[in-house]
Design a protein around this motif. Structure first.
Motif, short mmCIF file in Angstrom:
data_model
loop_
_atom_site.label_atom_id
_atom_site.label_comp_id
_atom_site.label_asym_id
_atom_site.label_seq_id
_atom_site.Cartn_x
_atom_site.Cartn_y
_atom_site.Cartn_z
N SER A 86 -103.03 35.85 16.32
CA SER A 86 -104.33 35.50 15.72
C SER A 86 -105.17 34.78 16.76
O SER A 86 -104.64 34.17 17.69
CB SER A 86 -104.14 34.62 14.49
N ILE A 87 -106.49 34.87 16.57
CA ILE A 87 -107.43 34.20 17.47
C ILE A 87 -108.67 33.86 16.66
O ILE A 87 -109.17 34.70 15.90
CB ILE A 87 -107.73 35.09 18.70
N SER A 88 -109.15 32.62 16.80
CA SER A 88 -110.28 32.18 15.98
C SER A 88 -111.60 32.80 16.43
O SER A 88 -112.51 32.99 15.63
CB SER A 88 -110.39 30.65 15.98
N PHE A 89 -111.73 33.11 17.70
CA PHE A 89 -112.91 33.80 18.22
C PHE A 89 -112.43 34.78 19.27
O PHE A 89 -111.88 34.38 20.30
CB PHE A 89 -113.92 32.81 18.83
N ASP A 90 -112.61 36.05 19.01
CA ASP A 90 -112.07 37.08 19.90
C ASP A 90 -113.05 37.41 21.02
O ASP A 90 -114.16 37.84 20.78
CB ASP A 90 -111.76 38.34 19.09
N HIS A 91 -112.60 37.14 22.23
CA HIS A 91 -113.37 37.48 23.43
C HIS A 91 -112.37 37.77 24.55
O HIS A 91 -111.36 37.06 24.66
CB HIS A 91 -114.28 36.31 23.81
N PRO A 92 -112.61 38.79 25.38
CA PRO A 92 -111.65 39.14 26.44
C PRO A 92 -111.28 37.97 27.35
O PRO A 92 -110.13 37.81 27.74
CB PRO A 92 -112.36 40.25 27.22
N ARG A 94 -108.77 28.63 18.73
CA ARG A 94 -107.35 28.54 18.37
C ARG A 94 -106.74 29.93 18.49
O ARG A 94 -107.28 30.91 17.98
CB ARG A 94 -107.20 28.01 16.96
N ILE A 95 -105.59 29.95 19.15
CA ILE A 95 -104.92 31.22 19.42
C ILE A 95 -103.44 31.06 19.12
O ILE A 95 -102.85 30.03 19.44
CB ILE A 95 -105.11 31.63 20.89
N ASN A 96 -102.86 32.06 18.48
CA ASN A 96 -101.42 32.06 18.22
C ASN A 96 -100.84 33.30 18.89
O ASN A 96 -101.22 34.43 18.56
CB ASN A 96 -101.14 32.05 16.72
N LEU A 97 -99.94 33.07 19.83
CA LEU A 97 -99.34 34.17 20.59
C LEU A 97 -97.89 34.38 20.19
O LEU A 97 -97.20 33.43 19.83
CB LEU A 97 -99.36 33.83 22.08
N GLU A 98 -97.45 35.61 20.26
CA GLU A 98 -96.02 35.89 20.16
C GLU A 98 -95.51 35.99 21.59
O GLU A 98 -96.04 36.78 22.38
CB GLU A 98 -95.76 37.20 19.43
#
Length: 85
Positions: free
Chosen positions: A40-46, A20-24
């Protein structure tokens, strides 16, 4: 190499079914989207970050007008990236 290429491997290695990702985002006067930042990001990976930015950038919105004139707007754009099946 495309950011979304190998994305399935990221999910598999981490045992993820989705991220899950929330972008502006900024929606310009023509309805085109630019990603301003990741909120926000539930799992951060490039690769997940790049896939989310690419998907959001391909979205198009109706032109927002104020007093009859097109304006740029800023908003939150939540999304869920699912693992390939």
């Amino acid at each position: 190499r495309s950011p979304s290429r190998g994305l399935g491997d990221v999910y598999k290695r981490q045992g993820l079914k989705e991220a899950r990702i929330n972008l502006e985002i900024l929606i310009d006067k023509t309805g085109k989207v630019t990603v301003n930042r990741i909120l926000s990001i539930s799992f951060d990976h490039p690769r997940l970050r790049e896939a989310a930015k690419k998907a959001a950038s391909q979205a198009r919105f109706s032109i927002t007008k104020v007093n009859g004139r097109p304006v740029t707007v800023r908003g939150s754009f939540p999304m869920t990236l699912q693992a390939p099946r």
